[in-house]
Scaffold this motif. Structure first.
Motif, PDB file in Angstrom:
ATOM      1  N   GLY A   1      -2.925  29.582  -7.660  1.00 29.89           N
ATOM      2  CA  GLY A   1      -2.246  29.791  -6.155  1.00 29.89           C
ATOM      3  C   GLY A   1      -0.635  29.945  -6.217  1.00 29.89           C
TER       4      GLY A   1
ATOM      5  N   ILE B   1       1.738  25.897   1.839  1.00 32.81           N
ATOM      6  CA  ILE B   1       0.390  25.897   2.149  1.00 32.81           C
ATOM      7  C   ILE B   1      -0.008  24.464   2.497  1.00 32.81           C
ATOM      8  CG2 ILE B   1      -1.554  26.139   1.015  1.00 32.81           C
ATOM      9  CD1 ILE B   1      -0.396  27.771  -1.543  1.00 32.81           C
TER      10      ILE B   1
ATOM     11  N   GLU C   1      -2.667  21.962   3.461  1.00 30.68           N
ATOM     12  CA  GLU C   1      -4.019  21.768   2.982  1.00 30.68           C
ATOM     13  C   GLU C   1      -4.553  20.385   3.620  1.00 30.68           C
ATOM     14  OE1 GLU C   1      -4.491  21.848  -1.185  1.00 30.68           O
ATOM     15  OE2 GLU C   1      -4.583  24.050  -1.165  1.00 30.68           O
TER      16      GLU C   1
ATOM     17  N   THR D   1     -11.998  22.428   2.640  1.00 30.24           N
ATOM     18  CA  THR D   1     -10.715  22.343   2.798  1.00 30.24           C
ATOM     19  C   THR D   1     -10.154  23.184   3.972  1.00 30.24           C
ATOM     20  OG1 THR D   1     -10.094  22.051   0.536  1.00 30.24           O
ATOM     21  CG2 THR D   1      -8.391  22.307   1.807  1.00 30.24           C
TER      22      THR D   1
ATOM     23  N   VAL E   1      -6.817  24.975   5.835  1.00 27.14           N
ATOM     24  CA  VAL E   1      -5.674  25.300   5.360  1.00 27.14           C
ATOM     25  C   VAL E   1      -4.842  26.214   6.765  1.00 27.14           C
ATOM     26  CG1 VAL E   1      -5.972  25.422   3.145  1.00 27.14           C
ATOM     27  CG2 VAL E   1      -6.152  27.550   4.304  1.00 27.14           C
TER      28      VAL E   1
ATOM     29  N   SER F   1      -1.723  31.017   4.925  1.00 28.38           N
ATOM     30  CA  SER F   1      -1.501  30.653   3.414  1.00 28.38           C
ATOM     31  C   SER F   1      -2.735  31.297   2.967  1.00 28.38           C
ATOM     32  CB  SER F   1      -1.240  29.256   3.202  1.00 28.38           C
ATOM     33  OG  SER F   1      -2.640  28.614   3.456  1.00 28.38           O
TER      34      SER F   1
ATOM     35  N   ASP G   1      -2.033  33.065  -0.362  1.00 29.47           N
ATOM     36  CA  ASP G   1      -1.484  32.404  -1.559  1.00 29.47           C
ATOM     37  C   ASP G   1      -2.400  31.603  -2.206  1.00 29.47           C
ATOM     38  OD1 ASP G   1       0.838  33.706  -0.623  1.00 29.47           O
ATOM     39  OD2 ASP G   1       1.430  31.944   0.345  1.00 29.47           O
ATOM     40  N   LEU G   2      -3.711  31.503  -2.019  1.00 33.30           N
ATOM     41  CA  LEU G   2      -4.805  30.807  -2.356  1.00 33.30           C
ATOM     42  C   LEU G   2      -5.381  31.449  -3.495  1.00 33.30           C
ATOM     43  CD1 LEU G   2      -6.004  28.833   0.717  1.00 33.30           C
ATOM     44  CD2 LEU G   2      -4.648  27.858  -1.270  1.00 33.30           C
TER      45      LEU G   2
ATOM     46  N   THR H   1     -14.947  32.038  -6.309  1.00 34.51           N
ATOM     47  CA  THR H   1     -13.993  31.288  -6.591  1.00 34.51           C
ATOM     48  C   THR H   1     -13.737  31.172  -8.249  1.00 34.51           C
ATOM     49  OG1 THR H   1     -15.967  29.560  -6.374  1.00 34.51           O
ATOM     50  CG2 THR H   1     -14.467  29.747  -4.439  1.00 34.51           C
TER      51      THR H   1
ATOM     52  N   ILE I   1     -10.999  29.390  -9.620  1.00 33.60           N
ATOM     53  CA  ILE I   1     -10.669  28.001  -9.473  1.00 33.60           C
ATOM     54  C   ILE I   1     -11.556  27.197 -10.490  1.00 33.60           C
ATOM     55  CG2 ILE I   1     -10.687  25.892  -7.805  1.00 33.60           C
ATOM     56  CD1 ILE I   1     -10.699  28.248  -5.577  1.00 33.60           C
TER      57      ILE I   1
ATOM     58  N   TYR J   1     -13.517  26.950   2.723  1.00 32.33           N
ATOM     59  CA  TYR J   1     -12.226  26.997   3.327  1.00 32.33           C
ATOM     60  C   TYR J   1     -12.513  27.316   4.895  1.00 32.33           C
ATOM     61  CZ  TYR J   1      -9.762  26.694  -1.095  1.00 32.33           C
ATOM     62  OH  TYR J   1      -9.505  26.399  -2.371  1.00 32.33           O
TER      63      TYR J   1
ATOM     64  N   LYS K   1       1.871  22.306   0.064  1.00 31.05           N
ATOM     65  CA  LYS K   1       2.347  23.302  -1.287  1.00 31.05           C
ATOM     66  C   LYS K   1       3.546  24.078  -0.913  1.00 31.05           C
ATOM     67  CE  LYS K   1      -2.090  22.877  -3.671  1.00 31.05           C
ATOM     68  NZ  LYS K   1      -3.385  23.200  -4.053  1.00 31.05           N
TER      69      LYS K   1
END
Ligand SMILES: Nc1ncnc2c1ncn2[C@@H]1O[C@H](COP(=O)(O)OP(=O)(O)O)[C@@H](O)[C@H]1O
Ligand SMILES: [Mg+2]
Lengths: 226, 859
Positions: free
Chosen positions: B56, B83, B85, B107, B109, B113, B116-117, B198, B201, B211, B226
């Motif tokens: 991210g 960001i 969260e 999550t 957010v 953002s 940016d993830l 994902t 991650i 999300y 963040k």
């Protein structure tokens, strides 16, 4: 006895319009032991003649015999070897090798020949030239007159059939000039060394046995004065 | 332009060839510097992008920040993006098909953002409201538009269920089916708007990711924030700590992985290594270039000294004379530096085009590598290059300022020769002849030029040989680090009863996959034994000492499928009858590939012989101590390396092959004690490893209970090859260019040396030097140059090669490797090159007649 004979020697520079006839059908001969001066105006072909006699240039036509050898009949290597044994050249600029010392420069033709060098002969020569204190000096540590004496030594070292000098004093003052000429004359007289010298200097020319005058590439006069 | 500079320009124009050579030298050195720096910057940029894809786009994270304090972060001068969260935590899908992972991890957010993830939208759209969400595309049986009912809650351990003891409700807390349960807090409904990938991650075994958008929050609610910073430098650590106090954050964390590529790391070692490398490369370029350029300016000055002397005689000042040399440098630089910059950029762009796929593969990068031009770096290159030129012109300029009128009159075309410098020993003339002596004197006449030429040659020789050695060491360690195993794919299963039951049909289906050439099945069980010091190879025995005079060594017991066993009998010359008749018999394969520090070595692990007994120890939990559980009698000790077992080990083990019945016996006994922990390994040879890997992975998905893993050995081998190629590519490009600089320098001096001696040659000819004699002189001159260069170059190279070994291969046992082939090549090249260059320059000069040369003054 003829040591040098020149027949119909011609040298033409350039082509077409820019063609210059520097030497025009020249013939003459020189006997052993003669001291000949060549005079003439600037651009008349004196140097051209000397170069052709010395075998460092190629004639357009004509022949040159030195000690009965037709020098332009030799190939490049043979001519080079002939030069170092039979011809001594002296120039206005002394043309010494800067990395060789006096003695090495002087003995250069012998060194090239791979001959054994007689030290006595070298020492005598150094004495005769007044260089006995400088055998290991490099040329750039010498005066002009001294340098010219080294180049004379070089020309005489192998006792060649003929010594050719092109304005050897052209770069020197009066006194040095006199000394150089005295030296040359001494070798001519004492060792019966044949000598051909180009000069501008009337006074010097008159010390020769014979004076050849050149104009426009032709011999105008050839007179024995002694 | 003043008259002095005008003359300088005229002089440069007149000597076009040499001016060009000087410029080529500058161009190469500028191009190399540009390429090196641009490469480094481009790599870093790729790493930054790639890391962002995984982590991210943020540098600093504040944990548990009260919502009311978020504006403080937003208003900080160095904040670019936030960001925010709100971790809603674990949820269970209600009324849905069973999933691979039991939970969803949700999550919320802030909408801005999402970019940016570290995930990518594979289908559908991003959520717009707190009631919408995107979910991992690993989730089965759901579609875009579905309304999912989620039971939100906490994972707790069963043992503590009554106390409500929570597990660390962390995403990466592994799922333990039998030991945990879920306590539901509330039920919520979300609409799926899209699916996300994902993969980047790191995967949790417990939950799939989801999300949503953050909703209205109370001002004391704690969220994680963040921050993507505007300016990234070392002060961010200090600043963030201060800020964290101001906003009541519980903890500050940093995106270290990303910060590493901004050079803002606390890891000094990496920085020092990188810096050292850069300094070395820079120094090599600097030295090579300075020698070349310095030399070129010296030569130029030598030719100009007459002009300068003449100018001095009519009143040029010291300053004017000195500046004329600097001016020459300015002209050369202002033409050559821009060209060099361009060529460097184009060169690295083309190179990257070629190696980009390799780099991607090696660094597992999702990003292509692109040329990144940093204006700051380019300015740096210009300054560096200008510095090189300034440094190179310093001495010549000083010399120029000292040229006196007398020098002009006396005409020192050659720097004055000193008696000392041209003295040669008598034997040279005696042995090789006068022409050889002349050659040697010529070399030494101009000490500065002689040294410069020599230095360039030596530098090239040393650089070349060191590089050959370096790459050899590198490649030899790579060659050995390949798992020498013939297998292309390895599948490993934990060999418990459930797994074994499912493996059997698996193996059958592996064999049905096309493109598989050979399958080897190995059951292995790792236990330990105790040996005496004498029984072990002293080189490695210290690894195993328990300090009490006993040495504990791992034993890798294995049994292989029948066909493989046959092959081993053949290849290792095993006495089959003896082996099979031996009760609890085993064959010890004694050769191991031992990894120590940076090197690898194949050695015998033990001095055990046939008939020796190897006791197998296991831990007796009741008695709380080790006891002998079994014993194997070695029927034979073999030096053969099992093709599937030549892994490189830091702590080598005894590899003992036993028969299937023996293995079964040991296994039964251990299982009875609840101690068995063996593996089942399948090694596959195939031409198309990635195809087979994929197929096997597909099969494995059908057996989620099987505890196994697929390794693509071929892919790792290819990766190592790619690394090897890449290193060689850049090193040899570098070395090639450096050598070129050296070459240009040598070319420059040798040809100039000859050119300046034109008249001298003519004079030598006029007193009777034959063409043969002339060639002999030139040949000896090149020979002496070559000899001198090798005389210094080779020992220095040997020294550096030796040092390289000392540094790189402390334990390398193959002996000091000397690249004889390359050395022969170097020697040949040196002589061919010097004589080639001399021949080239004399050839160009033969035209000049004796008569022409005689007209000029020489000394
Ligand atoms: N290499 C050459 N190319 C063309 N013409 C030349 C060359 N060398 C000499 N000449 C011409 O030849 C003529 C004779 O020159 P040179 O023998 O040097 O005269 P001197 O030595 O008597 O002064 C002159 O007109 C000169 O211009
Ligand atoms: Mg003349």
């Amino acid at each position: 006895m003829k040591i040098l004979e020149v027949k119909n020697l011609t040298k033409i520079y350039g082509k077409g319009d820019t063609q210059v006839c520097a030497l025009d059908n020249v013939s003459f001969s020189v006997d052993k032991g003669e001291f000949v001066a060549i005079v003439g105006p600037s651009g008349s072909g004196k140097s051209t003649l000397l170069h052709l006699l010395g075998g460092v240039d190629q004639p357009s036509s004509g022949k040159v015999w030195i000690d009965n050898t037709d020098i332009y009949d030799l190939n490049e290597s043979q001519l080079a070897i002939f030069r170092r044994r039979q011809i001594g050249l002296i120039y206005q600029f002394y043309n010494l090798i800067p990395i060789l010392n006096v003695e090495e420069n002087m003995t250069l033709p012998l060194l090239l020949d791979g001959k054994k060098i007689h030290q006595k002969h070298v020492t005598d020569m150094l004495h005769a030239l007044g260089l006995e204190t400088k055998p290991t000096s490099l040329p750039n540590q010498l005066s002009g007159g001294q340098q010219q004496r080294v180049s004379i030594g070089r020309a005489l070292m192998s006792q060649p059939a003929i010594v050719l000098a092109d304005e050897p004093t052209g770069n020197l003052d009066r006194q040095n000039s006199e000394e150089i000429l005295t030296l040359l004359k001494m070798f001519n007289e004492n060792h019966n060394q044949t000598l051909l010298m180009i000069t501008h200097d009337e006074h010097l020319a008159l010390q020769a046995d014979r004076v050849i005058t050149i104009e426009d590439g032709r011999i105008m006069k050839d007179e024995r004065i002694r | 332009m003043n008259i002095v500079n005008k003359l300088t320009v005229k002089h440069l124009k007149k000597n076009k060839r040499r001016t060009l050579i000087t410029m080529i030298g500058v161009i190469i050195s500028v191009a190399m510097t540009t390429a090196t720096i641009t490469l480094a910057i481009s790599m870093v940029e790729m790493f930054q992008k790639n890391t962002r894809n995984y982590t991210g786009d943020w540098q600093v994270a504040y944990q548990q920040v009260p919502v009311k304090n978020i504006p403080i972060i937003e208003q900080d001068h160095n904040t670019a993006h936030l960001i925010i969260e709100n971790e809603l935590g674990f949820a269970k899908l209600v009324n849905q098909k069973e999933q691979v992972r039991p939970y969803l991890y949700l999550t919320a957010v802030n909408q801005e953002s999402f970019n940016d993830l570290p995930f990518t939208l594979t289908s559908g759209e991003l959520p717009q409201t707190p009631q919408e969400m995107v979910v991992s595309d690993q989730l089965k049986g759901v579609a875009i538009g579905d309304q999912l009912t989620l039971a939100m809650g906490k994972r707790v351990s069963i043992a503590d269920e009554n106390n409500g003891e929570e597990l660390a409700n962390d995403l990466y807390e592994p799922y333990q089916e039998k030991e945990e349960t879920f306590i539901q807090d509330e039920v919520k409904t979300y609409t799926i708007t899209g699916f996300i990938n994902t993969e980047r991650i790191s995967q949790s075994s417990a939950a799939d990711m989801a999300y949503s958008v953050i909703g209205p929050l109370t001002e004391n609610k704690q969220v994680n924030v963040k921050v993507e910073l505007k300016k990234i430098n070392r002060s961010l650590y200090q600043d963030s700590r201060l800020l964290s106090e101001a906003i009541d954050s519980s903890e500050v964390t940093y995106n270290q992985e990303l910060l590493r590529f901004y050079g803002v790391t606390d890891n000094k070692e990496v920085q020092v290594t990188l810096l050292t490398l850069m300094v070395i490369v820079g120094l090599i370029i600097l030295i090579g270039s300075v020698v070349l350029i310095y030399n070129a300016f010296m030569i130029s000055l030598g030719e100009r000294s007459r002009h300068l002397g003449m100018l001095a005689s009519i009143g040029a000042t010291k300053r004017q004379k000195r500046n004329s040399v600097f001016f020459e440098g300015l002209i050369v630089g202002s033409i050559a530096i821009p060209i060099g910059l361009m060529m460097g950029i184009v060169g690295i762009a083309l190179s990257l085009q070629v190696v980009s796929p390799l780099i991607k593969n090696i660094f597992d990068s999702t990003e292509d590598i692109h040329v990144v031009l940093s204006p700051l770096a380019l300015i740096g290159v210009v300054i560096f290059s200008s510095l090189i030129i300034l440094l190179s012109t310093w001495m010549p300029a000083l010399k120029a300022s000292r040229i006196s009128p007398i020098d002009g009159i006396r005409q020192t075309k050659y720097l004055p020769v000193k008696n000392k410098s041209v003295r040669t020993s008598k034997w040279v003339r005696k042995v090789f002849g006068f022409e050889a002596e002349l050659g040697l004197k010529n070399i030494k006449r101009n000490r500065q030029r002689y040294l410069a030429t020599l230095f360039s040659m030596i530098l090239s020789i040393v650089l070349f040989l060191s590089t050959v050695t370096f790459t050899h060491v590198l490649s030899s360690s790579f060659d050995m680090s390949y798992e020498n195993t013939k297998a292309d794919i390895a599948v490993m299963f934990f060999n418990d009863q459930t797994t074994t039951d499912t493996i059997e049909p698996d193996i059958k289906s592996y064999e049905q996959i096309d493109r598989i050439d050979k399958v080897t099945q190995v059951d292995s069980y790792v236990v330990t034994t105790k040996l005496t010091k004498e029984a072990l190879n002293p080189k490695i025995s210290t690894h195993y000492s328990d300090g009490n005079g006993s040495y504990q060594v791992g034993v890798n017991l294995m049994s292989v499928d029948d066909q493989t066993m046959e092959e081993i009998y053949q290849a290792a010359h095993i006495d089959q009858a003896a082996f099979e008749s031996q009760e609890m018999g085993g064959i010890l394969f004694n050769r191991v590939s031992y990894h120590h520090e940076a090197s690898y070595e194949v050695l015998n692990i033990s001095n055990l012989k046939a008939e020796d007994e190897v006791l197998l120890y296991s831990y007796d939990q009741g008695a709380e101590q080790e006891k002998v559980s079994d014993s194997i009698t070695l029927s034979q000790v073999s030096d053969y390396q099992l093709p599937f077992m030549s892994y490189i080990q830091e702590f080598p083990e005894l590899t003992i092959v036993v028969s299937k019945p023996t293995m079964e016996k040991i296994r039964k006994k251990q299982e009875a004690e609840g101690m068995y922990a063996g593996f089942s390994n399948i090694y596959i040879q195939t031409e198309d490893a990635s195809f087979v890997e994929e197929k096997i992975n597909d099969i494995m998905l059908d057996y989620p209970d099987a505890n196994g893993h697929v390794y693509n050995i071929k892919a790792s081998k290819q990766k190592e090859e790619a690394i090897h190629f890449l290193i060689a590519f850049f090193i040899y490009s570098f070395i090639g260019l450096m050598t070129l600089i050296g070459l240009v320098s040598v070319f420059n001096t040798l040809t100039t040396n000859i050119q300046l001696r034109k008249q001298e040659f003519a004079m030598l000819k006029s007193v009777g030097l034959t063409p043969q004699g002339f060639n002999k002189m030139i040949r000896f001159e090149s020979l002496f140059y070559g000899l001198k260069a090798l005389l210094y170059g080779l020992p220095i190279s040997f020294l550096i090669m030796y040092l390289l070994y000392q540094v790189m291969m402390p334990q390398f046992n193959g002996g000091f490797y000397i690249p004889w082939g390359s050395i022969a090549g170097v020697i040949l090249t040196v002589f061919v090159l010097t004589s080639g260059l001399m021949y080239y320059s004399t050839k160009k000069m033969k035209m000049a007649s004796i008569v022409e040369a005689m007209k000029n003054e020489m000394l």
